[in-house]
Design an enzyme around this catalytic site. Structure first.
Site, PDB file in Angstrom:
ATOM      1  N   ARG B  15       0.825  -1.206   0.000  1.00  0.00           N
ATOM      2  CA  ARG B  15       0.000   0.000   0.000  1.00  0.00           C
ATOM      3  C   ARG B  15       0.867   1.268   0.000  1.00  0.00           C
ATOM      4  O   ARG B  15       1.022   1.927  -1.006  1.00  0.00           O
ATOM      5  CB  ARG B  15      -0.930   0.000   1.233  1.00  0.00           C
ATOM      6  N   HIS B 210      10.481   6.706   8.804  1.00  0.00           N
ATOM      7  CA  HIS B 210      11.044   6.778   7.455  1.00  0.00           C
ATOM      8  C   HIS B 210      12.552   7.003   7.551  1.00  0.00           C
ATOM      9  O   HIS B 210      13.060   7.565   8.527  1.00  0.00           O
ATOM     10  CB  HIS B 210      10.360   7.896   6.667  1.00  0.00           C
ATOM     11  N   CYS B 241      10.194   9.214  -0.787  1.00  0.00           N
ATOM     12  CA  CYS B 241       9.723  10.327   0.045  1.00  0.00           C
ATOM     13  C   CYS B 241       9.166  11.400  -0.880  1.00  0.00           C
ATOM     14  O   CYS B 241       9.905  12.008  -1.643  1.00  0.00           O
ATOM     15  CB  CYS B 241      10.868  10.895   0.868  1.00  0.00           C
TER      16      CYS B 241
END
Lengths: 302, 302
Positions: B15, B210, B241
């Site tokens: 996803r 992240h 990103c």
């Protein structure tokens, strides 16, 4: 477990970085410019060259020219790797004030890398240490494979401690603990450091971690909690991993500086200036920086 | 400060990963194969799709086909992102047993990302939560920008705690704390988590970090020390990103698994199988895995 207020960064890119870059030779003028830019960014310790036989490491054949060519900046130490007496004499002739020697914590690595046992390698340093002492040259010691060896696998922390202690006893002022193949993780790094610290004071130890498996910053954070306050790093992550093609080697200075800034730890180094230097030197080498911080922030366009 | 014995990994690549991959649409069959391979590698929680308007996120236009097409494996939860009631109805129709909603800890990010205030976004979830409860569907909550915002900069930990608590009060069974732009460092991550933990039990919190600035593993190690035992990650670091071109986004599952294995923390997941899956899916996308562990170890050629 409290973090240090400041960390001394030991910059590796001119020596360990460029030495392990494949491809064409880097011009002497480029090396000199790299070293001067790093000093201008605020670095106080820069390993600038390696006095080894150009037959073995052609990339370092201009060590003398590099060391005598750089504009020396007050307060900056420009060191050189000197694996033997001949190298040391070359370094002394080039006015080098600090040199470094290296031993492995792995018997197999020592044999494959420098063709002798750990004990023999330490013995060979005796005349080097004596001559350095006579010439007033400080000596730093590296221990490789402290968290694993490409041939032996795991390395006992006690083994690392023995070699570190031997280098200290030989007269090294500081021992840099190298995770040469970057296989370490935080608890292993902590346990290794604890074992070494039973033999060598924390203030004389440095962490030299590679980012091959992406673990370097986690490992550095773990050993900072243990009291480490000297860290080796390489701008743009220069210097690939010779034991894993395409993988990264040295942890990138930019990533370390970002971590330290976030932890409120002072280094006196200008991160953006290092990022820009990393973009410049990797452009000279025909690629981009191996630093996530550099990739995220990008070069300064001011 | 002791580490957990085991960690539950929440896999994001189908996803969050594929949604943020630029370029051509990934075929539905490829998505289904990715999800099945991840389950076969031992993953127990996989965010498989997003029920959003295909007008906004064309990459997820086949959410229904993906969710109904996968061979469901016993003991594996296949969840889907459902930002609104329409999305939830689609998910329920596709037999989804767990969904997720998201809110930002930054007012500016909330406005720019979903065109409403944080309070409004929470209010909009009320009918979603009610319908989910009625349908027996569990809801996970994401909080974004927990360690910094691309528009506001630093975010107060108390702000994150408020939003996390609001999602908990709305009925979310777990709150995943997202460092959306990867700017965090370990002490900031710890302080944020401590603030949130004053409002939400540790056992209902997850870390979603992240790796944009290469800090994700250091931050994960820091929050593992604080008691986090659920970690979100994306195989091959899939999902760039969107706020820094060319920079990485999600922390790579392979790198997290390597860290956890080194810390002696059990996940039940086969690292080499994940590495191989990462090589396979990135080859499908025409590139190589954004995981240092994958690059260092390479794919299995057995």
């Amino acid at each position: 477990m409290s973090l240090p207020d400041s960390v001394r960064l030991f910059e590796m890119s001119p020596r360990d970085g460029l030495q392990n870059e494949s491809g064409t030779l880097v011009p002497t003028a480029t090396k000199i410019s790299l070293i001067e830019r790093l000093a201008d960014a605020g670095m106080t310790h820069i390993e600038a060259a390696s006095f080894v036989s150009p037959k073995w490491v052609p990339q370092m054949g201009d060590a003398s020219d590099v060391m005598t060519g750089i504009r020396r900046k007050e307060g900056v130490v420009y060191s050189a790797l000197t694996p033997n007496l001949k190298g040391l004499e070359g370094a002394i002739a080039a006015n080098v004030e600090e040199v470094a020697v290296f031993a492995a914590a792995s018997e197999a690595f020592s044999q494959k890398n420098i063709n002798c046992s750990i004990a023999e390698s330490l013995q060979r340093f005796e005349p080097v240490m004596a001559r350095a002492s006579e010439a007033g040259v400080r000596v730093r010691g590296y221990v490789s494979c402290v968290l694993g060896c490409p041939y032996e696998g795991d390395i006992e922390p006690e083994r690392v401690a023995e070699v570190a202690k031997a280098l200290l006893d030989l007269g090294c002022y500081e021992i840099s603990l190298g995770d040469t193949i970057g296989v370490g993780t935080p608890l292993k790094a902590k346990r290794m450091l604890e074992a070494v610290n039973r033999q060598v004071p924390m203030g004389q130890l440095a962490a030299h971690f590679h980012d091959t498996y992406g673990q370097a910053l986690a490992n550095l954070y773990a050993v900072l909690e243990e009291g480490i306050s000297v860290i080796d790093a390489s701008t743009a992550g220069l210097g690939g991993c010779p034991y894993a093609k395409g993988a990264s080697g040295n942890v990138a200075t930019e990533d370390v500086l970002y971590l330290l800034e976030g932890l409120g730890i002072n280094t006196g180094i200008d991160l953006q200036a290092v990022i820009d230097t990393g973009y410049w030197i990797t452009a000279e080498l025909g690629r981009t920086p191996g630093s996530r911080v550099a990739q995220a922030k990008g070069p300064c366009h001011a």
